[in-house]
Design an enzyme around this catalytic site. Structure first.
Site, PDB file in Angstrom:
ATOM      1  N   ASP A   1       1.020  -1.265  -0.090  1.00  0.00           N
ATOM      2  CA  ASP A   1      -0.067  -0.110   0.013  1.00  0.00           C
ATOM      3  C   ASP A   1       0.772   1.203  -0.190  1.00  0.00           C
ATOM      4  OD1 ASP A   1      -1.916  -1.980   0.180  1.00  0.00           O
ATOM      5  OD2 ASP A   1      -2.777  -1.176   2.265  1.00  0.00           O
TER       6      ASP A   1
ATOM      7  N   PHE B   1       2.135   2.133  -3.339  1.00  0.00           N
ATOM      8  CA  PHE B   1       1.290   2.506  -4.361  1.00  0.00           C
ATOM      9  C   PHE B   1       0.889   4.096  -3.693  1.00  0.00           C
ATOM     10  CE2 PHE B   1      -3.102   3.544  -5.180  1.00  0.00           C
ATOM     11  CZ  PHE B   1      -3.466   2.705  -6.477  1.00  0.00           C
ATOM     12  N   ASP B   2       0.881   4.296  -2.530  1.00  0.00           N
ATOM     13  CA  ASP B   2       0.489   5.659  -2.147  1.00  0.00           C
ATOM     14  C   ASP B   2       1.575   6.644  -2.671  1.00  0.00           C
ATOM     15  OD1 ASP B   2      -1.802   5.107  -0.954  1.00  0.00           O
ATOM     16  OD2 ASP B   2      -0.946   4.996   1.073  1.00  0.00           O
TER      17      ASP B   2
ATOM     18  N   SER C   1     -36.216  -4.330 -17.447  1.00  0.00           N
ATOM     19  CA  SER C   1     -35.987  -5.087 -16.283  1.00  0.00           C
ATOM     20  C   SER C   1     -36.244  -6.524 -16.821  1.00  0.00           C
ATOM     21  CB  SER C   1     -37.041  -4.594 -15.456  1.00  0.00           C
ATOM     22  OG  SER C   1     -38.285  -4.599 -16.061  1.00  0.00           O
ATOM     23  N   LEU C   2     -36.350  -7.273 -15.981  1.00  0.00           N
ATOM     24  CA  LEU C   2     -36.397  -8.714 -16.227  1.00  0.00           C
ATOM     25  C   LEU C   2     -37.592  -9.268 -15.690  1.00  0.00           C
ATOM     26  CD1 LEU C   2     -32.637  -9.851 -15.184  1.00  0.00           C
ATOM     27  CD2 LEU C   2     -33.476  -9.811 -17.407  1.00  0.00           C
TER      28      LEU C   2
ATOM     29  N   GLU D   1     -26.182 -16.590 -13.947  1.00  0.00           N
ATOM     30  CA  GLU D   1     -25.474 -15.524 -13.224  1.00  0.00           C
ATOM     31  C   GLU D   1     -26.110 -15.064 -11.767  1.00  0.00           C
ATOM     32  OE1 GLU D   1     -25.331 -11.830 -15.696  1.00  0.00           O
ATOM     33  OE2 GLU D   1     -24.602 -13.153 -17.443  1.00  0.00           O
TER      34      GLU D   1
ATOM     35  N   LYS E   1     -28.177 -12.510  -9.524  1.00  0.00           N
ATOM     36  CA  LYS E   1     -28.726 -11.338  -9.369  1.00  0.00           C
ATOM     37  C   LYS E   1     -28.051 -10.313  -8.267  1.00  0.00           C
ATOM     38  CE  LYS E   1     -33.157  -9.349 -10.544  1.00  0.00           C
ATOM     39  NZ  LYS E   1     -33.269  -8.338  -9.697  1.00  0.00           N
TER      40      LYS E   1
ATOM     41  N   ASP F   1     -27.920  -7.487  -5.774  1.00  0.00           N
ATOM     42  CA  ASP F   1     -29.139  -6.564  -5.054  1.00  0.00           C
ATOM     43  C   ASP F   1     -28.439  -5.265  -4.993  1.00  0.00           C
ATOM     44  OD1 ASP F   1     -31.579  -5.991  -4.454  1.00  0.00           O
ATOM     45  OD2 ASP F   1     -31.282  -6.646  -2.265  1.00  0.00           O
TER      46      ASP F   1
ATOM     47  N   ARG G   1     -30.049   3.898 -13.668  1.00  0.00           N
ATOM     48  CA  ARG G   1     -30.917   3.362 -14.613  1.00  0.00           C
ATOM     49  C   ARG G   1     -32.257   4.377 -14.827  1.00  0.00           C
ATOM     50  NH1 ARG G   1     -35.929   0.974 -14.282  1.00  0.00           N
ATOM     51  NH2 ARG G   1     -36.193  -0.917 -15.705  1.00  0.00           N
TER      52      ARG G   1
ATOM     53  N   GLU H   1     -23.880  -3.505 -11.857  1.00  0.00           N
ATOM     54  CA  GLU H   1     -24.790  -3.311 -10.601  1.00  0.00           C
ATOM     55  C   GLU H   1     -23.755  -2.643  -9.647  1.00  0.00           C
ATOM     56  OE1 GLU H   1     -27.903  -4.067 -11.189  1.00  0.00           O
ATOM     57  OE2 GLU H   1     -28.826  -4.132  -9.083  1.00  0.00           O
TER      58      GLU H   1
ATOM     59  N   TYR I   1     -22.474  -7.386 -15.911  1.00  0.00           N
ATOM     60  CA  TYR I   1     -22.702  -8.355 -16.487  1.00  0.00           C
ATOM     61  C   TYR I   1     -23.538  -8.456 -17.743  1.00  0.00           C
ATOM     62  CZ  TYR I   1     -26.780  -5.798 -13.931  1.00  0.00           C
ATOM     63  OH  TYR I   1     -27.428  -4.748 -13.462  1.00  0.00           O
TER      64      TYR I   1
ATOM     65  N   LYS J   1     -29.711 -16.146 -18.881  1.00  0.00           N
ATOM     66  CA  LYS J   1     -29.808 -15.546 -20.234  1.00  0.00           C
ATOM     67  C   LYS J   1     -29.297 -16.432 -21.226  1.00  0.00           C
ATOM     68  CE  LYS J   1     -27.776 -11.402 -17.848  1.00  0.00           C
ATOM     69  NZ  LYS J   1     -26.645 -10.578 -17.597  1.00  0.00           N
TER      70      LYS J   1
ATOM     71  N   LYS K   1     -35.937 -15.403  -8.532  1.00  0.00           N
ATOM     72  CA  LYS K   1     -35.935 -14.856  -7.161  1.00  0.00           C
ATOM     73  C   LYS K   1     -35.938 -15.612  -5.888  1.00  0.00           C
ATOM     74  CE  LYS K   1     -37.262 -10.358  -6.702  1.00  0.00           C
ATOM     75  NZ  LYS K   1     -36.458  -9.190  -6.678  1.00  0.00           N
TER      76      LYS K   1
ATOM     77  N   CYS L   1     -44.376  10.598  25.515  1.00  0.00           N
ATOM     78  CA  CYS L   1     -43.070   9.730  25.636  1.00  0.00           C
ATOM     79  C   CYS L   1     -43.494   8.502  26.490  1.00  0.00           C
ATOM     80  CB  CYS L   1     -42.247  10.614  25.998  1.00  0.00           C
ATOM     81  SG  CYS L   1     -40.328   9.517  26.169  1.00  0.00           S
TER      82      CYS L   1
ATOM     83  N   CYS M   1     -41.234   8.907  29.858  1.00  0.00           N
ATOM     84  CA  CYS M   1     -41.219  10.104  30.799  1.00  0.00           C
ATOM     85  C   CYS M   1     -42.744  10.865  30.684  1.00  0.00           C
ATOM     86  CB  CYS M   1     -40.147  11.156  30.535  1.00  0.00           C
ATOM     87  SG  CYS M   1     -40.332  12.042  29.156  1.00  0.00           S
TER      88      CYS M   1
ATOM     89  N   CYS N   1     -39.370  13.021  21.567  1.00  0.00           N
ATOM     90  CA  CYS N   1     -39.557  13.577  23.168  1.00  0.00           C
ATOM     91  C   CYS N   1     -38.596  14.759  23.241  1.00  0.00           C
ATOM     92  CB  CYS N   1     -39.177  12.393  23.961  1.00  0.00           C
ATOM     93  SG  CYS N   1     -39.555  12.922  25.687  1.00  0.00           S
TER      94      CYS N   1
ATOM     95  N   CYS O   1     -35.660  12.652  30.815  1.00  0.00           N
ATOM     96  CA  CYS O   1     -36.053  11.238  29.958  1.00  0.00           C
ATOM     97  C   CYS O   1     -35.132  10.348  30.172  1.00  0.00           C
ATOM     98  CB  CYS O   1     -36.391  11.927  28.728  1.00  0.00           C
ATOM     99  SG  CYS O   1     -37.137  10.346  27.875  1.00  0.00           S
TER     100      CYS O   1
HETATM  101  S1  IVH Z   1     -29.335  -8.253 -16.957  1.00  0.00           S
HETATM  102  C1  IVH Z   1     -31.999  -7.007 -20.364  1.00  0.00           C
HETATM  103  N1  IVH Z   1     -27.932  -9.599 -15.033  1.00  0.00           N
HETATM  104  O1  IVH Z   1     -31.663  -6.727 -11.857  1.00  0.00           O
HETATM  105  C2  IVH Z   1     -31.330  -7.380 -19.154  1.00  0.00           C
HETATM  106  N2  IVH Z   1     -29.455  -7.926 -14.508  1.00  0.00           N
HETATM  107  O2  IVH Z   1     -34.670  -7.044 -12.562  1.00  0.00           O
HETATM  108  C3  IVH Z   1     -30.510  -6.523 -18.473  1.00  0.00           C
HETATM  109  N3  IVH Z   1     -29.161  -7.121 -11.886  1.00  0.00           N
HETATM  110  O3  IVH Z   1     -32.206  -3.973 -14.090  1.00  0.00           O
HETATM  111  C4  IVH Z   1     -30.339  -6.939 -16.751  1.00  0.00           C
HETATM  112  N4  IVH Z   1     -27.974  -8.760 -11.409  1.00  0.00           N
HETATM  113  O4  IVH Z   1     -30.222  -3.985 -12.474  1.00  0.00           O
HETATM  114  C5  IVH Z   1     -28.708  -8.575 -15.437  1.00  0.00           C
HETATM  115  N5  IVH Z   1     -26.707 -10.623 -13.432  1.00  0.00           N
HETATM  116  C6  IVH Z   1     -27.510  -9.774 -13.871  1.00  0.00           C
HETATM  117  C7  IVH Z   1     -28.086  -9.003 -12.772  1.00  0.00           C
HETATM  118  C8  IVH Z   1     -29.121  -7.835 -13.206  1.00  0.00           C
HETATM  119  C9  IVH Z   1     -28.612  -7.550 -11.012  1.00  0.00           C
HETATM  120  C10 IVH Z   1     -30.527  -6.236 -11.917  1.00  0.00           C
HETATM  121  C11 IVH Z   1     -30.325  -5.050 -13.005  1.00  0.00           C
HETATM  122  C12 IVH Z   1     -31.653  -5.169 -13.717  1.00  0.00           C
HETATM  123  C13 IVH Z   1     -32.543  -5.746 -12.809  1.00  0.00           C
HETATM  124  C14 IVH Z   1     -33.643  -6.530 -13.443  1.00  0.00           C
END
Ligand code: IVH
Length: 668
Positions: free
Chosen positions: A31, A34-35, A80-81, A111, A113, A115, A134, A171, A223, A286, A310, A404, A407, A422, A428
């Site tokens: 480190d 690097f610094d 979205s998915l 893959e 997902k 969060d 997004r 993400e 991803y 996918k 999910k 409260c 108190c 409060c 208190c």
């Molecule tokens: S692919 C068109 N891959 O989940 C497909 N999304 O509910 C584009 N997310 O908006 C998304 N992990 O923010 C993809 N391995 C993954 C993901 C992922 C998390 C999120 C992403 C997306 C949301 C969909």
């Protein structure tokens, strides 16, 4: 080597070491090394502002300039998915895909997902040029400055074969460890906690102050690669290519050749995900071939070629026993559901936060209700709903308290805030006990041996009504409390005595000024320099301090306007607690050998850093200046002094002296 080459070399080396450390987890240098490289680059960039580059490794630290966010339309909308919740649903999707391809077999990619919060990154000629949230899927906010602080996102790509222009999506996440640290800090500062890492990541990404973003420790997994000239005709190989350019692509990504392999992937990650350092809320499948993806196409909201699975939210149903109301150190009232004990992902849950009056009202909880408790990515279990058919006949709605619970004082609600408070700060018990507990904390006055119970007993015995009373405690006083013997009492008394040496900035933190956490306390303490100045500061003066917004300025002014608080401060001062910043030892004057001299520093040095030389100049009575003029007495030059500066010095007849000569001048 000229400075231009050196800058290039440092930048590319630093980019490489960053990647080794933050993406590969395999640093090659210490480190410290690097610094040192980073410092050298900073010095060179400062001297040659014409070579500035927004993607330089020096930009990773962010800036304190507040930023508004400009919006931009996504090149490809961020869809979205479709969600599924069972293996059967995923299998059905996979079969629909095969049908959609007229019986051609698809290969899938499995893959995690993540969060967090989605991000779109645009690269041109190997450099990050834009990062966009997004947003609503069509348009998002430009958050490039904040994203540059995320160390695992490459600012300059490595390797070869990337298209001149492409987009990559992923993400932004806040790893659990960083999330826990952040919430602990917020708790200590009396600030509202983030409910889960996702909210914390999204909130952090939209912060105005990129230096604070840098500090919080965001990470990013990529991803999805998009663009006209991608290197391969399939998703998996494109992501491997992206990994070779420096992106963090999860090791969990797997090619799956059959529905059986898809099912095995699900069964594995259903439990294995708990071991991951980041929160995930499911899996994504996918279709691998880009041609097949195109053939399958999109629906209005989501692609047909991908699906989310999910994870079952870790949820349980249990009966509400009663709602209680906790009183915090700042007087904030938190409603808590007290439950029939229930097992939830390995721990027994008896209490779950209902957060505040608005959330409690939205859930419309009635006495004796059957409630759903969830523990998704969340650390604190939360109530997510009511099982209405199970509501006991004639049950009445649970009302938020008006007074409260500790108190009896009528509660007040600050305009625009969700919390009821409060106002009885001085009478208190949980507030007083909470403030004592905070005051003695490790990062504050660091007094060992006083926990919640002791603080409560000290109050009950009339010994401590406010933190200043701690300084008149005797060992004999402590021994009136159950559990204290001579030895443990002496330890506490020693701890109290030692706390007189705690620096002023920690004293400011210890005072429990609403919303003033560790960092803010340090900044206002340093700006004010002593307590008298701090107590006299107006809201605009406080707002001029880095990190202090209108809310903190207002609560700080109100805190010191309160006569009880002023009296407490006076008593702490009399007790010998530090009420001013000590001029650090390394800032004390050493001589006046440079008195009246104006000096410009330029170049890179060997014996001391530039900052050290700047300090030495001041400590020997001289003045630092950034640019050469007729008033400059001499230039202290290291290696690689900029040619423009050298020319100017020569033109104005300003002497240029080297490091060794300078050190002789100041006698060391
Ligand atoms: S692919 C068109 N891959 O989940 C497909 N999304 O509910 C584009 N997310 O908006 C998304 N992990 O923010 C993809 N391995 C993954 C993901 C992922 C998390 C999120 C992403 C997306 C949301 C969909």
């Amino acid at each position: 080597m000229d400075y231009k080459e050196r800058i290039e070399e440092l930048r590319s080396e630093l980019h490489r070491h960053n990647h080794n450390y933050y993406v590969l987890n395999a640093p090659e240098i210490s480190d410290r090394d690097f610094d040192m490289m980073l410092k050298e680059l900073e010095a060179l960039e400062k001297e040659h502002p014409e070579l500035a580059d927004p993607n330089s490794p020096t930009r990773r630290v962010g800036s304190d300039l507040t930023q508004g966010f400009e919006q931009v339309k996504h090149i490809y909308p961020m869809l979205s998915l479709a969600n599924t919740y069972s293996i059967e649903d995923v299998d059905a999707w996979a079969r629909r895909v095969d049908q959609g391809l007229s019986g051609q077999k698809a290969v899938f990619v499995g893959e995690l997902k993540f969060d967090g919060t989605g991000i779109s990154l645009i690269y041109e000629h190997g450099k990050l040029v834009r990062a966009v949230t997004r947003g609503d899927g069509e348009r998002g906010d430009i958050v490039t400055d904040n994203v540059r602080t995320i160390r695992s996102i490459p600012l300059q790509l490595q390797g070869s074969g990337w298209p001149d222009f492409f987009e990559i999506r992923g993400e932004i996440v806040l790893p659990r460890a960083a999330f826990d640290r952040l919430n602990a800090e917020r708790e200590a500062a009396g600030e509202p906690l983030f409910a889960n890492p996702r909210n914390a990541a999204a909130g952090t990404l939209k912060m105005q102050n990129s230096a604070e973003v840098a500090r919080r420790g965001l990470d990013a997994y990529l991803y999805y690669l998009l663009g006209e000239n991608l290197p391969y005709d399939n998703h998996y190989d494109n992501m491997l290519a992206a990994r070779s350019w420096g992106f963090k692509v999860s090791d969990a990504m797997t090619l799956l050749h059959s529905i059986e392999e898809v099912d095995r992937f699900i069964n594995h990650w259903d439990t294995a995900r708990r071991e991951l350092p980041v929160a995930t809320d499911g899996l994504v499948f996918k279709v691998n071939s880009l041609l097949q993806q195109r053939n399958l196409g999109l629906t209005a909201k989501s692609p047909r070629w991908a699906v989310a699975y999910k994870f079952a939210a870790e949820r349980a149903a249990t009966r509400l026993r009663f709602v209680s109301f906790d009183v915090g150190r700042m007087g904030i009232i938190t409603p808590v559901a007290n439950l029939e004990p229930v097992l939830l992902s390995g721990t027994i849950v008896k209490r779950a936060s209902l957060h505040n009056a608005d959330i409690m009202k939205a859930l419309d909880i009635h006495e004796g209700d059957m409630l759903y408790v969830e523990k998704g990515g969340e650390i604190i279990p939360k109530i997510t709903g009511v099982e209405l058919p199970d509501r006991p006949a004639g049950a009445r709605p649970v009302e938020f308290v008006t007074h409260c619970p500790a108190c009896g004082t009528p509660l007040v609600r600050v305009e625009g805030e969700a919390a009821w408070v409060c106002p009885n700060k001085e009478g208190c018990v949980p507030q007083i006990v909470g403030r004592v507990e905070h005051f003695v904390g490790r990062k504050m006055m660091n007094i060992d041996g006083i926990g919640e119970e002791t603080a409560a007993a000290l109050f009950a015995n009339g010994l401590v009504r406010n933190v200043a009373d701690l300084y008149s405690l005797t060992a004999a006083d402590l021994m009136t409390i159950e559990g204290f013997a001579a030895k443990s009492a002496a330890r506490v008394i020693d701890g109290i005595a030692a706390s007189r040496e705690v620096p002023f900035e920690r004293v400011v933190f210890a005072l429990s000024i609403p919303y003033v956490g560790e960092t803010t306390a340090r900044k206002i303490a340093r700006a004010a320099k002593d307590i008298d100045r701090l107590m006299a500061m107006t809201a605009p003066e406080l707002e001029a301090v880095e990190d202090v917004g209108p809310r903190i300025a207002a609560t700080t002014v109100a805190f010191f306007a309160d006569p009880e608080n002023r009296a407490m401060v006076e008593r702490l001062r009399t007790a010998g607690v530090k009420m001013a910043v000590e001029e650090a030892e390394d800032a004390e004057p050493l001589s006046d050998s440079l008195a009246g001299k104006t000096i410009v520093i330029s170049g890179v040095f060997t014996h001391h850093s530039r900052d050290e030389y700047k300090q030495l100049i001041e400590r020997h009575g001289g003045k630092n200046s950034g640019s050469i003029s007729k008033k400059t007495d001499f230039v202290l030059a290291g290696e690689n002094m900029g040619p423009a500066k050298l020319e100017k010095a020569e033109k104005l007849g300003v002497p240029v002296i080297g490091e060794d000569e300078f050190l002789k001048m100041i006698g060391g």
